[in-house]
Design a protein around this motif. Structure first.
Motif, PDB file in Angstrom:
ATOM      1  N   LYS A   9       0.926  -0.947   0.108  1.00  0.00           N
ATOM      2  CA  LYS A   9      -0.099  -0.151   0.178  1.00  0.00           C
ATOM      3  C   LYS A   9       0.976   1.288   0.040  1.00  0.00           C
ATOM      4  O   LYS A   9       0.799   2.329  -0.651  1.00  0.00           O
ATOM      5  N   GLU A  62       1.923   6.755  -6.946  1.00  0.00           N
ATOM      6  CA  GLU A  62       0.759   7.581  -7.387  1.00  0.00           C
ATOM      7  C   GLU A  62       1.397   8.867  -7.420  1.00  0.00           C
ATOM      8  O   GLU A  62       1.330   9.907  -8.002  1.00  0.00           O
ATOM      9  N   ASP A  63       1.998   9.295  -6.057  1.00  0.00           N
ATOM     10  CA  ASP A  63       2.785  10.765  -5.884  1.00  0.00           C
ATOM     11  C   ASP A  63       3.820  11.075  -6.780  1.00  0.00           C
ATOM     12  O   ASP A  63       3.698  12.121  -7.163  1.00  0.00           O
ATOM     13  N   GLN A 104       1.258   4.046  -2.994  1.00  0.00           N
ATOM     14  CA  GLN A 104       0.616   5.466  -2.825  1.00  0.00           C
ATOM     15  C   GLN A 104       1.965   6.379  -3.110  1.00  0.00           C
ATOM     16  O   GLN A 104       1.892   7.414  -3.734  1.00  0.00           O
TER      17      GLN A 104
END
Length: 304
Positions: free
Chosen positions: A283, A290-291, A287
Protein backbone atom coordinates in the motif's frame (compact mmCIF):
# COMPACT_ATOMS: atom_id res chain seq x y z
CA UNK A 1 -1.25 -5.27 -30.64
CA UNK A 2 -2.95 -2.49 -32.49
CA UNK A 3 -4.27 -3.42 -35.94
CA UNK A 4 -5.85 -1.53 -38.80
CA UNK A 5 -9.16 -3.09 -37.83
CA UNK A 6 -8.66 -1.75 -34.31
CA UNK A 7 -8.10 1.82 -35.39
CA UNK A 8 -7.89 3.84 -32.23
CA UNK A 9 -10.69 6.28 -31.55
CA UNK A 10 -9.75 9.92 -31.38
CA UNK A 11 -11.78 12.50 -29.61
CA UNK A 12 -11.83 16.26 -29.25
CA UNK A 13 -12.27 17.59 -25.76
CA UNK A 14 -14.90 20.10 -26.92
CA UNK A 15 -17.98 19.40 -24.76
CA UNK A 16 -20.44 19.34 -27.69
CA UNK A 17 -18.56 16.43 -29.23
CA UNK A 18 -18.43 14.32 -26.08
CA UNK A 19 -20.91 11.46 -25.86
CA UNK A 20 -21.30 9.28 -22.82
CA UNK A 21 -24.05 6.98 -24.10
CA UNK A 22 -23.01 3.43 -24.83
CA UNK A 23 -19.37 4.30 -25.43
CA UNK A 24 -16.10 3.67 -23.71
CA UNK A 25 -14.33 6.82 -24.83
CA UNK A 26 -10.70 7.35 -25.41
CA UNK A 27 -9.24 10.70 -24.61
CA UNK A 28 -7.40 12.90 -27.07
CA UNK A 29 -6.14 12.69 -30.60
CA UNK A 30 -2.73 13.67 -29.24
CA UNK A 31 -1.73 10.02 -29.08
CA UNK A 32 -2.67 6.54 -30.20
CA UNK A 33 -4.75 4.58 -27.72
CA UNK A 34 -5.27 0.83 -27.32
CA UNK A 35 -8.69 -0.82 -27.77
CA UNK A 36 -10.77 -1.03 -24.61
CA UNK A 37 -11.36 -4.70 -23.73
CA UNK A 38 -14.72 -6.35 -24.24
CA UNK A 39 -16.77 -7.35 -21.21
CA UNK A 40 -16.59 -11.08 -21.93
CA UNK A 41 -13.09 -12.60 -22.05
CA UNK A 42 -12.51 -14.83 -25.05
CA UNK A 43 -11.19 -18.38 -24.93
CA UNK A 44 -7.57 -17.28 -25.26
CA UNK A 45 -7.81 -15.00 -22.23
CA UNK A 46 -9.72 -17.65 -20.29
CA UNK A 47 -6.94 -20.17 -20.98
CA UNK A 48 -4.30 -17.61 -20.09
CA UNK A 49 -5.98 -16.80 -16.75
CA UNK A 50 -6.38 -20.49 -16.01
CA UNK A 51 -2.68 -21.13 -16.58
CA UNK A 52 -1.72 -18.06 -14.59
CA UNK A 53 -3.87 -18.97 -11.59
CA UNK A 54 -2.27 -22.42 -11.54
CA UNK A 55 1.23 -20.96 -11.66
CA UNK A 56 0.84 -18.11 -9.16
CA UNK A 57 -1.08 -18.64 -5.94
CA UNK A 58 -1.59 -14.88 -5.65
CA UNK A 59 -3.66 -14.72 -8.87
CA UNK A 60 -7.19 -16.15 -8.75
CA UNK A 61 -8.86 -17.27 -11.96
CA UNK A 62 -12.07 -15.27 -11.63
CA UNK A 63 -10.22 -12.13 -10.57
CA UNK A 64 -7.89 -12.51 -13.53
CA UNK A 65 -10.92 -12.72 -15.85
CA UNK A 66 -12.40 -9.64 -14.19
CA UNK A 67 -9.35 -7.57 -15.15
CA UNK A 68 -10.65 -7.43 -18.73
CA UNK A 69 -7.32 -8.21 -20.33
CA UNK A 70 -6.82 -7.77 -24.05
CA UNK A 71 -4.45 -9.79 -26.22
CA UNK A 72 -2.21 -8.51 -28.97
CA UNK A 73 -3.46 -9.52 -32.39
CA UNK A 74 -0.14 -9.05 -34.17
CA UNK A 75 2.28 -10.53 -31.67
CA UNK A 76 2.46 -13.69 -29.62
CA UNK A 77 5.19 -15.08 -27.46
CA UNK A 78 7.75 -17.44 -28.96
CA UNK A 79 5.61 -20.38 -27.83
CA UNK A 80 2.40 -18.74 -29.14
CA UNK A 81 1.09 -17.55 -25.79
CA UNK A 82 -0.93 -14.31 -25.70
CA UNK A 83 0.77 -11.02 -24.90
CA UNK A 84 -1.77 -9.22 -22.76
CA UNK A 85 -2.48 -5.65 -21.75
CA UNK A 86 -5.09 -3.53 -19.99
CA UNK A 87 -5.78 0.18 -20.05
CA UNK A 88 -7.04 2.26 -17.13
CA UNK A 89 -8.51 5.44 -18.59
CA UNK A 90 -9.28 8.70 -16.80
CA UNK A 91 -12.59 10.49 -17.07
CA UNK A 92 -13.61 11.24 -20.64
CA UNK A 93 -14.54 14.83 -19.72
CA UNK A 94 -10.94 16.01 -19.95
CA UNK A 95 -7.60 14.83 -21.34
CA UNK A 96 -5.38 12.82 -19.00
CA UNK A 97 -2.50 14.46 -17.18
CA UNK A 98 -0.12 11.98 -18.80
CA UNK A 99 0.38 8.41 -20.03
CA UNK A 100 2.06 5.79 -17.84
CA UNK A 101 3.26 2.42 -19.15
CA UNK A 102 3.49 -0.23 -16.41
CA UNK A 103 5.47 -3.39 -17.25
CA UNK A 104 5.61 -6.57 -15.21
CA UNK A 105 7.16 -9.94 -15.90
CA UNK A 106 9.95 -9.10 -18.33
CA UNK A 107 11.79 -11.81 -16.39
CA UNK A 108 9.61 -14.88 -16.00
CA UNK A 109 11.11 -16.16 -12.75
CA UNK A 110 10.39 -13.01 -10.74
CA UNK A 111 7.09 -14.22 -9.27
CA UNK A 112 6.58 -11.40 -6.77
CA UNK A 113 7.05 -8.73 -9.42
CA UNK A 114 4.40 -10.35 -11.65
CA UNK A 115 1.97 -10.85 -8.76
CA UNK A 116 2.38 -7.26 -7.61
CA UNK A 117 1.67 -5.93 -11.10
CA UNK A 118 -1.65 -7.79 -11.14
CA UNK A 119 -2.49 -6.55 -7.66
CA UNK A 120 -1.80 -2.92 -8.54
CA UNK A 121 -3.76 -3.20 -11.77
CA UNK A 122 -6.75 -4.44 -9.79
CA UNK A 123 -6.33 -1.56 -7.33
CA UNK A 124 -6.32 1.04 -10.10
CA UNK A 125 -9.39 -0.53 -11.71
CA UNK A 126 -11.16 -0.35 -8.36
CA UNK A 127 -10.27 3.34 -8.13
CA UNK A 128 -11.93 3.98 -11.48
CA UNK A 129 -10.90 7.26 -13.12
CA UNK A 130 -9.71 8.98 -9.97
CA UNK A 131 -6.00 9.15 -10.82
CA UNK A 132 -6.46 11.38 -13.85
CA UNK A 133 -3.76 9.51 -15.77
CA UNK A 134 -3.93 7.09 -18.68
CA UNK A 135 -2.33 3.83 -17.52
CA UNK A 136 -1.35 0.98 -19.82
CA UNK A 137 -0.54 -2.23 -17.93
CA UNK A 138 1.43 -5.13 -19.39
CA UNK A 139 1.11 -7.62 -16.54
CA UNK A 140 3.27 -10.37 -18.04
CA UNK A 141 5.67 -9.36 -20.80
CA UNK A 142 7.42 -12.75 -20.83
CA UNK A 143 4.75 -15.46 -20.43
CA UNK A 144 6.98 -18.23 -21.80
CA UNK A 145 9.57 -17.56 -19.13
CA UNK A 146 6.98 -17.82 -16.36
CA UNK A 147 5.36 -20.98 -17.68
CA UNK A 148 8.60 -22.93 -18.10
CA UNK A 149 9.26 -25.63 -15.50
CA UNK A 150 10.99 -24.20 -13.59
CA UNK A 151 10.32 -20.59 -14.57
CA UNK A 152 13.19 -18.81 -16.30
CA UNK A 153 14.52 -15.28 -16.59
CA UNK A 154 14.86 -15.45 -20.42
CA UNK A 155 12.10 -16.19 -22.92
CA UNK A 156 11.66 -19.51 -24.74
CA UNK A 157 14.52 -18.61 -27.11
CA UNK A 158 16.80 -18.23 -24.08
CA UNK A 159 17.03 -14.47 -24.66
CA UNK A 160 17.02 -11.97 -21.80
CA UNK A 161 14.38 -9.50 -23.01
CA UNK A 162 15.92 -6.78 -20.86
CA UNK A 163 19.07 -6.97 -22.97
CA UNK A 164 17.28 -7.19 -26.34
CA UNK A 165 15.90 -3.64 -26.71
CA UNK A 166 17.33 -1.77 -29.74
CA UNK A 167 19.50 0.78 -27.97
CA UNK A 168 21.81 2.58 -30.46
CA UNK A 169 24.89 0.81 -29.09
CA UNK A 170 23.45 -2.72 -29.27
CA UNK A 171 25.37 -3.85 -32.36
CA UNK A 172 28.66 -2.58 -31.00
CA UNK A 173 28.40 -3.54 -27.33
CA UNK A 174 25.62 -6.00 -26.45
CA UNK A 175 27.31 -9.28 -27.31
CA UNK A 176 30.71 -8.00 -26.24
CA UNK A 177 29.32 -6.99 -22.83
CA UNK A 178 27.67 -10.39 -22.49
CA UNK A 179 30.95 -12.17 -23.20
CA UNK A 180 33.32 -9.94 -21.24
CA UNK A 181 31.20 -8.67 -18.35
CA UNK A 182 28.76 -11.54 -17.86
CA UNK A 183 31.15 -14.31 -19.02
CA UNK A 184 28.41 -15.65 -21.33
CA UNK A 185 25.93 -16.10 -18.51
CA UNK A 186 22.96 -17.80 -20.18
CA UNK A 187 20.48 -15.84 -18.05
CA UNK A 188 21.63 -12.60 -19.65
CA UNK A 189 22.07 -13.57 -23.29
CA UNK A 190 21.02 -10.48 -25.32
CA UNK A 191 19.95 -12.41 -28.41
CA UNK A 192 21.37 -12.82 -31.92
CA UNK A 193 20.50 -9.21 -32.84
CA UNK A 194 18.66 -6.23 -31.39
CA UNK A 195 14.87 -6.53 -31.13
CA UNK A 196 15.04 -10.14 -32.32
CA UNK A 197 12.28 -11.43 -30.04
CA UNK A 198 8.52 -11.12 -30.60
CA UNK A 199 8.05 -10.02 -27.00
CA UNK A 200 10.60 -7.22 -27.40
CA UNK A 201 9.12 -6.21 -30.75
CA UNK A 202 5.73 -5.91 -29.07
CA UNK A 203 7.13 -3.76 -26.27
CA UNK A 204 9.01 -1.50 -28.68
CA UNK A 205 5.98 -0.95 -30.88
CA UNK A 206 3.78 -0.24 -27.86
CA UNK A 207 6.24 2.38 -26.63
CA UNK A 208 6.26 3.97 -30.09
CA UNK A 209 2.46 3.97 -30.34
CA UNK A 210 1.49 4.80 -26.78
CA UNK A 211 4.21 7.45 -26.36
CA UNK A 212 4.37 7.14 -22.56
CA UNK A 213 5.39 10.08 -20.40
CA UNK A 214 6.88 7.55 -17.98
CA UNK A 215 7.55 3.81 -17.75
CA UNK A 216 7.35 1.83 -14.51
CA UNK A 217 8.88 -1.64 -14.47
CA UNK A 218 8.94 -4.14 -11.59
CA UNK A 219 11.77 -6.60 -11.00
CA UNK A 220 13.45 -8.48 -8.14
CA UNK A 221 15.45 -9.19 -5.99
CA UNK A 222 17.89 -6.29 -5.40
CA UNK A 223 15.65 -4.44 -2.95
CA UNK A 224 16.16 -0.93 -4.33
CA UNK A 225 14.79 1.75 -6.62
CA UNK A 226 16.56 2.35 -9.92
CA UNK A 227 15.91 5.22 -12.30
CA UNK A 228 16.99 6.12 -15.81
CA UNK A 229 15.95 9.17 -17.78
CA UNK A 230 15.72 12.95 -17.45
CA UNK A 231 16.96 14.33 -14.15
CA UNK A 232 13.77 16.22 -13.31
CA UNK A 233 11.81 13.00 -12.64
CA UNK A 234 14.36 11.24 -10.42
CA UNK A 235 12.72 9.93 -7.22
CA UNK A 236 14.19 9.43 -3.77
CA UNK A 237 12.21 6.38 -2.70
CA UNK A 238 9.12 4.31 -3.37
CA UNK A 239 7.84 2.76 -0.17
CA UNK A 240 10.74 1.00 1.53
CA UNK A 241 12.82 1.00 -1.67
CA UNK A 242 15.47 3.74 -1.74
CA UNK A 243 17.03 5.11 -4.90
CA UNK A 244 20.36 3.61 -5.93
CA UNK A 245 21.53 3.93 -9.49
CA UNK A 246 22.50 0.60 -11.05
CA UNK A 247 23.47 1.98 -14.43
CA UNK A 248 22.29 0.62 -17.76
CA UNK A 249 23.44 -2.04 -20.18
CA UNK A 250 23.29 -2.31 -23.97
CA UNK A 251 19.80 -3.49 -24.85
CA UNK A 252 18.25 -2.80 -21.45
CA UNK A 253 14.97 -0.94 -21.12
CA UNK A 254 16.74 1.77 -19.13
CA UNK A 255 19.29 2.41 -21.86
CA UNK A 256 16.77 2.20 -24.70
CA UNK A 257 13.83 4.15 -23.26
CA UNK A 258 15.47 6.10 -20.43
CA UNK A 259 18.69 7.24 -22.09
CA UNK A 260 17.96 6.97 -25.82
CA UNK A 261 14.29 8.06 -25.88
CA UNK A 262 14.58 10.28 -22.78
CA UNK A 263 11.51 8.74 -21.14
CA UNK A 264 11.58 8.49 -17.32
CA UNK A 265 12.03 4.80 -16.52
CA UNK A 266 11.39 3.86 -12.90
CA UNK A 267 12.46 0.33 -11.92
CA UNK A 268 11.26 -1.17 -8.65
CA UNK A 269 13.53 -3.98 -7.52
CA UNK A 270 11.67 -5.94 -4.85
CA UNK A 271 13.65 -7.62 -2.09
CA UNK A 272 12.53 -11.12 -3.03
CA UNK A 273 11.60 -12.75 -6.34
CA UNK A 274 9.48 -15.39 -4.61
CA UNK A 275 7.98 -13.66 -1.60
CA UNK A 276 5.50 -10.81 -1.72
CA UNK A 277 6.04 -7.67 0.38
CA UNK A 278 3.78 -7.17 3.39
CA UNK A 279 0.37 -5.64 2.70
CA UNK A 280 1.36 -2.43 4.45
CA UNK A 281 4.49 -2.13 2.27
CA UNK A 282 2.47 -2.76 -0.89
CA UNK A 283 0.00 0.00 0.00
CA UNK A 284 2.84 2.37 0.89
CA UNK A 285 4.65 1.70 -2.40
CA UNK A 286 1.51 2.24 -4.48
CA UNK A 287 0.81 5.54 -2.77
CA UNK A 288 4.38 6.68 -3.38
CA UNK A 289 4.10 5.62 -7.02
CA UNK A 290 0.97 7.70 -7.47
CA UNK A 291 2.66 10.64 -5.72
CA UNK A 292 5.71 10.33 -8.00
CA UNK A 293 3.52 10.32 -11.06
CA UNK A 294 1.55 13.34 -9.81
CA UNK A 295 4.65 15.34 -8.84
CA UNK A 296 7.11 14.40 -11.56
CA UNK A 297 5.18 13.31 -14.63
CA UNK A 298 3.09 15.79 -16.59
CA UNK A 299 1.87 15.81 -20.16
CA UNK A 300 3.18 18.89 -21.97
CA UNK A 301 2.82 17.98 -25.61
CA UNK A 302 -0.89 18.13 -26.36
CA UNK A 303 -1.64 18.85 -29.98
CA UNK A 304 -5.25 20.04 -29.83
Amino acid sequence: MITNQQTLLTLSIKPLLVSFIGLLLTVSNAYASIPVPTTEPNGVIQGFCQDLSKKLRTVQYQKCLALGLNESHLYQSTESRPLTYREVLPSASMPPKGRILFIGGIHGDEYAAISLTYLWLQTLLDQGTETGYHWLFLPLANPDGLFQTPATRPNANSVDLNRNFPSPDWDELALRTWKNHYHKNKRRYPGPFANSEPETQWLVELIERFKPNAIISIHAPYGLLDYDGPEHAQPNKIGHLKHRALGTYPGSLGRYAGEHLNIPVLTLELKSAGRMPKDSEIKYMLQDLEDWVAEKIQQNDWDL
